[in-house]
Design an enzyme around this catalytic site. Structure first.
Site, PDB file in Angstrom:
ATOM      1  N   HIS A   1     -11.457-107.086  33.647  1.00 25.22           N
ATOM      2  CA  HIS A   1     -10.746-106.715  34.894  1.00 25.22           C
ATOM      3  C   HIS A   1     -11.043-107.768  35.950  1.00 25.22           C
ATOM      4  O   HIS A   1     -12.085-107.720  36.610  1.00 25.22           O
ATOM      5  CB  HIS A   1     -11.206-105.318  35.339  1.00 25.22           C
ATOM      6  CG  HIS A   1     -10.472-104.780  36.536  1.00 25.22           C
ATOM      7  ND1 HIS A   1     -10.406-103.438  36.824  1.00 25.22           N
ATOM      8  CD2 HIS A   1      -9.780-105.393  37.528  1.00 25.22           C
ATOM      9  CE1 HIS A   1      -9.718-103.249  37.941  1.00 25.22           C
ATOM     10  NE2 HIS A   1      -9.334-104.443  38.395  1.00 25.22           N
TER      11      HIS A   1
ATOM     12  N   HIS B   1      -8.766-110.287  38.781  1.00 22.09           N
ATOM     13  CA  HIS B   1      -7.536-110.829  39.373  1.00 22.09           C
ATOM     14  C   HIS B   1      -7.830-112.281  39.694  1.00 22.09           C
ATOM     15  O   HIS B   1      -8.708-112.546  40.526  1.00 22.09           O
ATOM     16  CB  HIS B   1      -7.173-110.066  40.646  1.00 22.09           C
ATOM     17  CG  HIS B   1      -7.039-108.582  40.426  1.00 22.09           C
ATOM     18  ND1 HIS B   1      -5.822-107.979  40.212  1.00 22.09           N
ATOM     19  CD2 HIS B   1      -7.974-107.594  40.357  1.00 22.09           C
ATOM     20  CE1 HIS B   1      -6.017-106.673  40.032  1.00 22.09           C
ATOM     21  NE2 HIS B   1      -7.309-106.419  40.109  1.00 22.09           N
TER      22      HIS B   1
ATOM     23  N   HIS C   1      -4.080 -99.914  36.997  1.00 22.95           N
ATOM     24  CA  HIS C   1      -5.107 -99.417  37.905  1.00 22.95           C
ATOM     25  C   HIS C   1      -4.787 -97.942  38.168  1.00 22.95           C
ATOM     26  O   HIS C   1      -3.640 -97.601  38.497  1.00 22.95           O
ATOM     27  CB  HIS C   1      -5.063-100.147  39.237  1.00 22.95           C
ATOM     28  CG  HIS C   1      -5.621-101.538  39.213  1.00 22.95           C
ATOM     29  ND1 HIS C   1      -5.237-102.494  38.314  1.00 22.95           N
ATOM     30  CD2 HIS C   1      -6.561-102.122  40.004  1.00 22.95           C
ATOM     31  CE1 HIS C   1      -5.911-103.608  38.548  1.00 22.95           C
ATOM     32  NE2 HIS C   1      -6.720-103.422  39.572  1.00 22.95           N
TER      33      HIS C   1
ATOM     34  N   GLU D   1      -8.664 -95.338  41.311  1.00 25.60           N
ATOM     35  CA  GLU D   1      -9.567 -96.113  42.173  1.00 25.60           C
ATOM     36  C   GLU D   1      -9.613 -95.363  43.512  1.00 25.60           C
ATOM     37  O   GLU D   1     -10.659 -94.887  43.925  1.00 25.60           O
ATOM     38  CB  GLU D   1      -9.034 -97.551  42.344  1.00 25.60           C
ATOM     39  CG  GLU D   1      -9.913 -98.449  43.225  1.00 25.60           C
ATOM     40  CD  GLU D   1      -9.319 -99.850  43.447  1.00 25.60           C
ATOM     41  OE1 GLU D   1      -8.100-100.044  43.242  1.00 25.60           O
ATOM     42  OE2 GLU D   1     -10.092-100.754  43.852  1.00 25.60           O
TER      43      GLU D   1
ATOM     44  N   ASP E   1     -13.490-107.713  39.190  1.00 29.51           N
ATOM     45  CA  ASP E   1     -12.282-107.395  39.968  1.00 29.51           C
ATOM     46  C   ASP E   1     -11.825-108.605  40.799  1.00 29.51           C
ATOM     47  O   ASP E   1     -10.935-109.341  40.366  1.00 29.51           O
ATOM     48  CB  ASP E   1     -12.534-106.160  40.853  1.00 29.51           C
ATOM     49  CG  ASP E   1     -11.270-105.378  41.175  1.00 29.51           C
ATOM     50  OD1 ASP E   1     -10.193-105.770  40.710  1.00 29.51           O
ATOM     51  OD2 ASP E   1     -11.368-104.360  41.885  1.00 29.51           O
ATOM     52  N   ASP E   2     -12.399-108.781  41.986  1.00 32.98           N
ATOM     53  CA  ASP E   2     -12.037-109.895  42.882  1.00 32.98           C
ATOM     54  C   ASP E   2     -13.335-110.523  43.388  1.00 32.98           C
ATOM     55  O   ASP E   2     -13.744-110.287  44.537  1.00 32.98           O
ATOM     56  CB  ASP E   2     -11.216-109.359  44.064  1.00 32.98           C
ATOM     57  CG  ASP E   2      -9.923-108.714  43.600  1.00 32.98           C
ATOM     58  OD1 ASP E   2      -8.956-109.437  43.313  1.00 32.98           O
ATOM     59  OD2 ASP E   2      -9.897-107.469  43.493  1.00 32.98           O
TER      60      ASP E   2
HETATM   61  N1  HPA Z   1      -7.104-102.772  43.333  1.00 29.69           N
HETATM   62  C1  HPA Z   1      -5.758-102.774  43.394  1.00 29.69           C
HETATM   63  N2  HPA Z   1      -5.063-103.898  43.466  1.00 29.69           N
HETATM   64  C2  HPA Z   1      -5.712-105.060  43.455  1.00 29.69           C
HETATM   65  C3  HPA Z   1      -7.083-105.109  43.405  1.00 29.69           C
HETATM   66  C4  HPA Z   1      -7.824-103.910  43.331  1.00 29.69           C
HETATM   67  O1  HPA Z   1      -9.061-103.874  43.298  1.00 29.69           O
HETATM   68  N3  HPA Z   1      -7.417-106.430  43.419  1.00 29.69           N
HETATM   69  C5  HPA Z   1      -6.284-107.134  43.475  1.00 29.69           C
HETATM   70  N4  HPA Z   1      -5.231-106.316  43.507  1.00 29.69           N
HETATM   71 ZN    ZN Z   2      -8.340-104.673  40.159  1.00 33.31          ZN
END
Ligand code: HPA
Ligand code: ZN
Length: 339
Positions: free
Chosen positions: A18, A20, A198, A201, A279-280
């Site tokens: 996971h 991006h 996703h 969350e 994630d990021d």
């Molecule tokens: N959640 C949803 N969209 C996203 C995320 C995330 O953590 N990171 C980049 N786009």
């Molecule tokens: Zn994500």
């Protein structure tokens, strides 16, 4: 004990499921690309960018994430972004990564699909050759846009579909349920793509139900709020669906208040296939090993929990079974040598 476990987590082979790629844009590279492309940024230093990364929810992060993307303009920019990420995870002993990209975030700025795709893919190929990091590519649809826009993106992607492994669904979750994209995901499945989304969350457990029943995903990205629904947990366990959990992301976006309250051990205890991902990483304070270190430092995580988290990553990866077996042998060896 904690130090030993951290050292073990750092050195064992791992996967990332996971990520991006646009979220791996470090402020230093953001500034360099802004200068290279003559793009103005609303910050006067790298420190000011980092100081701005305080979020109280997903949307506050997304606003800066889309703003950050504006510096990515040429194929070389996407190459440099991806290569920097690969070098960083190589240092963390990540041996396989499944990278998401957001074409709509670039198409709407006038950047051609092939510019984005060719830059990312060329770096992934070079990374595989130079660092032996295998990869899969996941094209993600932005859920705050329409399903029609997702279909348009799929049309743009057509010439490249033989080199794209899966599709995902990201961006603002609340108010944009998976069901909104049922037709485009059905089409993607018919095209032979794997599916992920996703869900859970920020959105309710019902969005996770929609992702597994309405869309038929092969994996769930995040999935935290599935824990609120006993029957849903049972279903995810029964289907052995991998959850791509992102601890530092959860902390930064206030999905959890405190790392000591992160539910990942509860997930394992309830039989869910939780994995650890970044994630990021440029926005949330860390790459894969930072995520493992944070969990080990704040939770009563044992040697056996660590094995399960890393192993779930290999089990949930869309790699060949031969690749999986090879990595699991190395992993098992590393875990059998007690230090
Ligand atoms: N959640 C949803 N969209 C996203 C995320 C995330 O953590 N990171 C980049 N786009
Ligand atoms: Zn994500």
């Amino acid at each position: 004990m904690t130090a030993e476990l951290i050292a073990l987590a750092e050195r064992v082979p791992k996967v990332e499921l996971h990520l991006h790629i646009e979220g791996s844009l470090e402020p230093e590279l953001m500034f360099a690309l802004a200068q290279r492309n003559g793009v103005a940024l609303p910050y006067d230093s790298v420190e000011a960018v980092r100081a701005a990364y305080q979020f109280s929810n997903l949307q506050e992060f997304l606003d800066l994430y889309y703003q950050g993307m504006s510096v990515l303009q040429t194929e070389q920019d996407f190459y440099d972004l991806t290569m920097a990420y690969l070098q960083r995870i190589h240092a963390d002993n990540v041996v396989h990564t499944e990278v998401m990209f957001d074409p709509q975030g670039h198409l709407e700025r006038g950047i051609a699909f092939e510019t984005v795709f060719n830059g990312i893919e060329r770096a992934l190929r070079d990374g595989e050759r130079q660092m032996e990091i295998s990869y899969r590519l996941i094209m993600s649809f932005l859920r705050h846009l329409s399903e029609e826009s997702a279909f348009d993106t799929l049309r743009e992607a057509e010439p490249f579909l033989g080199r794209i492994d899966a599709v995902g669904l990201d961006s603002s979750e609340k108010g944009h349920p998976p069901e909104k994209f049922a037709r485009v995901f059905a089409r993607c499945r018919d095209l032979g793509l794997r599916l992920t989304a996703h869900a859970g969350e920020e959105g309710p457990p019902d969005y996770v139900w929609q992702a597994i029943d309405g869309i038929g995903v092969d994996r769930i990205d995040h999935g935290n709020r599935a824990l609120e629904d006993e029957a849903l947990v049972a279903e995810l366990v029964e289907r052995k669906l991998t959850l791509t959990v992102c601890p530092l992301s959860n902390l930064k976006l206030c999905v959890v208040d405190d790392m000591a309250q992160h539910p990942i051990l509860d997930m394992l205890k309830r039989g869910l296939k939780a994995t650890v991902n970044s994630d990021d990483p440029a926005y949330f304070g860390g790459y894969v090993n930072d995520n493992y270190r944070a969990l080990i430092a704040h939770l009563p995580l044992t040697h056996s929990h660590l094995y399960d988290l890393v192993r779930n990553g290999f089990d949930g990866a869309w790699m060949t079974n031969a690749e999986r077996q090879k990595h699991i042998r190395t992993l098992d060896q590393a875990f059998s040598v007690r230090c």
